[in-house]
Each structure stands twice: as C-alpha cells, then as structure tokens.
Design a protein around this motif. Sequence first.
Motif, PDB file in Angstrom:
ATOM      1  N   GLN A 231       4.182  10.098   2.955  1.00 10.13           N
ATOM      2  CA  GLN A 231       3.121   9.893   1.978  1.00 10.13           C
ATOM      3  C   GLN A 231       2.609   8.461   2.016  1.00 10.13           C
ATOM      4  OE1 GLN A 231       1.208  11.613   0.311  1.00 10.13           O
ATOM      5  NE2 GLN A 231       0.293  10.114  -1.092  1.00 10.13           N
ATOM      6  N   GLY A 232       3.522   7.488   2.122  1.00 10.41           N
ATOM      7  CA  GLY A 232       3.093   6.095   2.219  1.00 10.41           C
ATOM      8  C   GLY A 232       2.277   5.841   3.468  1.00 10.41           C
TER       9      GLY A 232
ATOM     10  N   TYR B  39       0.832  -1.207   0.000  1.00 12.31           N
ATOM     11  CA  TYR B  39       0.000   0.000   0.000  1.00 12.31           C
ATOM     12  C   TYR B  39       0.866   1.255   0.000  1.00 12.31           C
ATOM     13  CZ  TYR B  39      -4.507  -2.333   0.822  1.00 12.31           C
ATOM     14  OH  TYR B  39      -5.652  -3.078   0.693  1.00 12.31           O
TER      15      TYR B  39
ATOM     16  N   GLU C 160       2.519   1.578  -3.517  1.00 12.86           N
ATOM     17  CA  GLU C 160       1.524   1.933  -4.536  1.00 12.86           C
ATOM     18  C   GLU C 160       1.055   3.374  -4.379  1.00 12.86           C
ATOM     19  OE1 GLU C 160      -2.872   0.434  -6.131  1.00 12.86           O
ATOM     20  OE2 GLU C 160      -1.731  -0.789  -4.709  1.00 12.86           O
ATOM     21  N   GLY C 161       0.848   3.802  -3.132  1.00 12.47           N
ATOM     22  CA  GLY C 161       0.345   5.153  -2.916  1.00 12.47           C
ATOM     23  C   GLY C 161       1.392   6.235  -3.092  1.00 12.47           C
TER      24      GLY C 161
ATOM     25  N   GLY D  43       1.422  10.497  -6.455  1.00 11.66           N
ATOM     26  CA  GLY D  43       2.144  10.065  -5.263  1.00 11.66           C
ATOM     27  C   GLY D  43       3.548  10.638  -5.213  1.00 11.66           C
TER      28      GLY D  43
ATOM     29  N   PHE E 176      -5.292   5.343   5.152  1.00 13.06           N
ATOM     30  CA  PHE E 176      -6.523   5.501   4.382  1.00 13.06           C
ATOM     31  C   PHE E 176      -7.108   4.151   3.975  1.00 13.06           C
ATOM     32  CE2 PHE E 176      -8.881   6.181   0.396  1.00 13.06           C
ATOM     33  CZ  PHE E 176      -9.764   7.175   0.797  1.00 13.06           C
ATOM     34  N   TRP E 177      -6.254   3.204   3.615  1.00 11.43           N
ATOM     35  CA  TRP E 177      -6.723   1.921   3.073  1.00 11.43           C
ATOM     36  C   TRP E 177      -6.746   0.801   4.105  1.00 11.43           C
ATOM     37  CZ3 TRP E 177      -9.188   2.238  -1.299  1.00 11.43           C
ATOM     38  CH2 TRP E 177      -8.833   3.216  -2.230  1.00 11.43           C
TER      39      TRP E 177
ATOM     40  N   THR F 132       0.328   8.004   4.940  1.00 16.73           N
ATOM     41  CA  THR F 132      -1.005   8.568   4.711  1.00 16.73           C
ATOM     42  C   THR F 132      -1.875   7.588   3.933  1.00 16.73           C
ATOM     43  OG1 THR F 132      -0.060  10.799   4.680  1.00 16.73           O
ATOM     44  CG2 THR F 132      -2.248  10.518   3.732  1.00 16.73           C
ATOM     45  N   GLU F 133      -1.310   6.990   2.893  1.00 16.08           N
ATOM     46  CA  GLU F 133      -2.050   5.992   2.117  1.00 16.08           C
ATOM     47  C   GLU F 133      -2.378   4.777   2.974  1.00 16.08           C
ATOM     48  OE1 GLU F 133      -3.129   6.052  -1.061  1.00 16.08           O
ATOM     49  OE2 GLU F 133      -2.471   8.141  -1.264  1.00 16.08           O
TER      50      GLU F 133
ATOM     51  N   THR G 263      -1.902   6.380  11.474  1.00 12.29           N
ATOM     52  CA  THR G 263      -0.794   7.171  10.929  1.00 12.29           C
ATOM     53  C   THR G 263       0.339   7.303  11.951  1.00 12.29           C
ATOM     54  OG1 THR G 263      -1.937   9.175  11.655  1.00 12.29           O
ATOM     55  CG2 THR G 263      -2.230   8.522   9.365  1.00 12.29           C
TER      56      THR G 263
END
Length: 363
Positions: A314-315, A42, A45-46, A53, A321-322, A317-318, A327
């Motif tokens: 950033q990763g 994840y 990918e994010g 991204g 989310f998923w 945060t993704e 966090t």
Amino acid sequence: MDKMPPWADAVLVPVISLLLAAAISSIVILAIGENPIEALNYMIEGALLSSAGWGQVLYYATNYIFTGLAVAVASHARLFNIGGEGQAQLGGLGIAMLCLFIPFPHWTLAFVFAIVAAGLFGAAWAYIPAVLQAKRDSHIVITTIMFNYIAYALLNYMLVNVLRPEGAMEPASGNFPDNIHLPTFQEMFSYGDTILFRSAPANVSFFLAVIACIGIWVLVWRTRLGYELRAFGQSESAAKYAGINPARITIIAMLISGALAGMMALNTTMGYSERLVLNASEGAGFIGIAVALMGRNHPVGIFFAALLFGFLVQGGTELSFWTSIPTELIVVIQALVILFTGALDNMVRMPLVKLFALGKGDR
C-alpha cells in the motif's frame, strides 16, 4: 554452540534484517535521485495515517496471513510448499462455482460454505504433489511449482469456456449475487456521518485470518498431530523410530497447507472482486513464502510480517502516485527483505550468537 535467547531469535534477527533491507533500499532511492526520508513519509502517510490506508493494508495482510500460514505448516514438516498461487486460484474456483450456482439466502451461510469449498479445492490441488512426495519421492518444490502453471491454465479454461457470461470479452465469471456480499470494514465500522475505511477492500475475511492464526498455533504446538509434524520436520529417522508414519504426515501437512492457501481466495474473490478473475491470487502465494520466513513459521510472527508486507504494497502504491519512484521499487524492497530474512539469515544471526556468547562469558 551457544544459542541466542528465544526472544532475540524471534524479534532481534528479523528487525535487524529489516533495517539492513531498509538501508540498502534508501541507497537505491538516492541513486535514482529521490529523497528516502520523503519517500518513507509518503508511505507512512498513505498506509498508516488514515483508516482508508489501514483498510488497504489489512486487505493485503489478510492474503499474506493465509499464504504465510500455508507455507509455515508445510515447513514444520520439512516441506517447502511453493504452490500457494495455484492452490489459492483453485480455492477461488471453488468459491465461484458455489456462489454462482447455489442460491444462498444470506452472506453468512454462503461464507461458511465458501470456507469449506475454498479449503477443499486448495487441499485437493495440494494432494497430488503430496502423494507424489510421500509415495514416489518426487520433490515437493518441483511438483508444486508445476501445479501453479497447471492451475493457471485450468482457471483460464474455466473462465473462458464455462463461467464467463455470454457476450462478455473479459476472462472472468459473472458477478456474485448481491445478497452474499461480504461486509466491508467501511460498512461495519462507520457510524452516523463518520465514514471509516472509506472505499477500502478489507472485509470480514480478515477476522477469519486471525482465527486461522490462533487455530494453527493450537494445532502445531498443542496437539498430538502438531507434535508429529514438528518431530518429523526435525528428524525423519527419529520420527520413524517413534512410530510416526512419514507418508501420512507429509500428506496431512500438505492438505492443511493447501486448504489455508485456498482460503485466501475468500478475501480476493468473495470479498473484494465479488467474482472470479484470472489473477485471483494476486501474487500472494509467493509473498507468503517471505512472510513465513520473516515470521519464523510462527503464527504471531506471520501476522506481523503480513502487516509489514501489506504496508509495503500500500505504501508503494502511494509512493508511485505522489513521486516519480516506480512501483517496481517496492518489489526491490520486498526482495531485499526476503534476501536478508532468508538467504542471508546467518549473516545477521551468527554475529548475534557470538555477541550473546560473549555476554555469558563475561558473567
């Protein structure tokens, strides 16, 4: 004692430290009932498998490059500047006062003046701790930490009583004029119907960060001043014997360090928010310490370490989310990276030193 080859110290030690931090992070993820492999997928990918991204990663990395360089310059003079947060906040204040009260015809001219303003305000906030260290032998760590809180209080006062638009409730300045909007990567690199870096906040200040890396490399390793910085950092007594003025080097190193931290606000204040907000530094002043440690105080290492921490933010945060992973776990991962690259550096380094020494003995 035998030493490792330079490449091993610069590459192998940080990579092993990072792998150890990743291994313990995986155990933490397993302990909360999640799959670490899926979590990594994840994050990748994010953060890395789309231009949007990457735009987020480069935005965060820009902040960490500036603050990492700020810590590194001071470290070469054996100074631990932990005041990047306050210096970045004051840099943002300088940018806001410039952009709100001077009518610039175009963003390019505003950007040039904003670079100067951010650097001057950041350097000014580092100057007093520098003088206290150089003239009064006050510890730079204590004074720069204290100045972080003073900067926050000053910024809060300015936003509430001076820069806040009439009738507004939020402690923030008014929006900057549209004509000094900094071009984003989406505006710069999209073409036709192909939109790249969609909605990502990365902007032209990233290129300034890259230029800063090159400039600091030239300064530290290719100029007389850089030699004096490194000589003073290695041995104050030897530097004095060579005619180097300790007070002068201390003040100059902190001024450069503060200016770099102040310029971080170009990305957050002028580039992203397009106004001054209370948390303009976004915690980058403290993360810059870890970036400098992991990058071995070298601009190339700092650049890649900043990308890593940008990926983590950033990763993370993704990830939140998923999945049900909070966090806050990213803060744990960052802390583990800092732990292994800083406090436990010798735990990785010493076995490698012995291993390379054995290899030389076999020959």
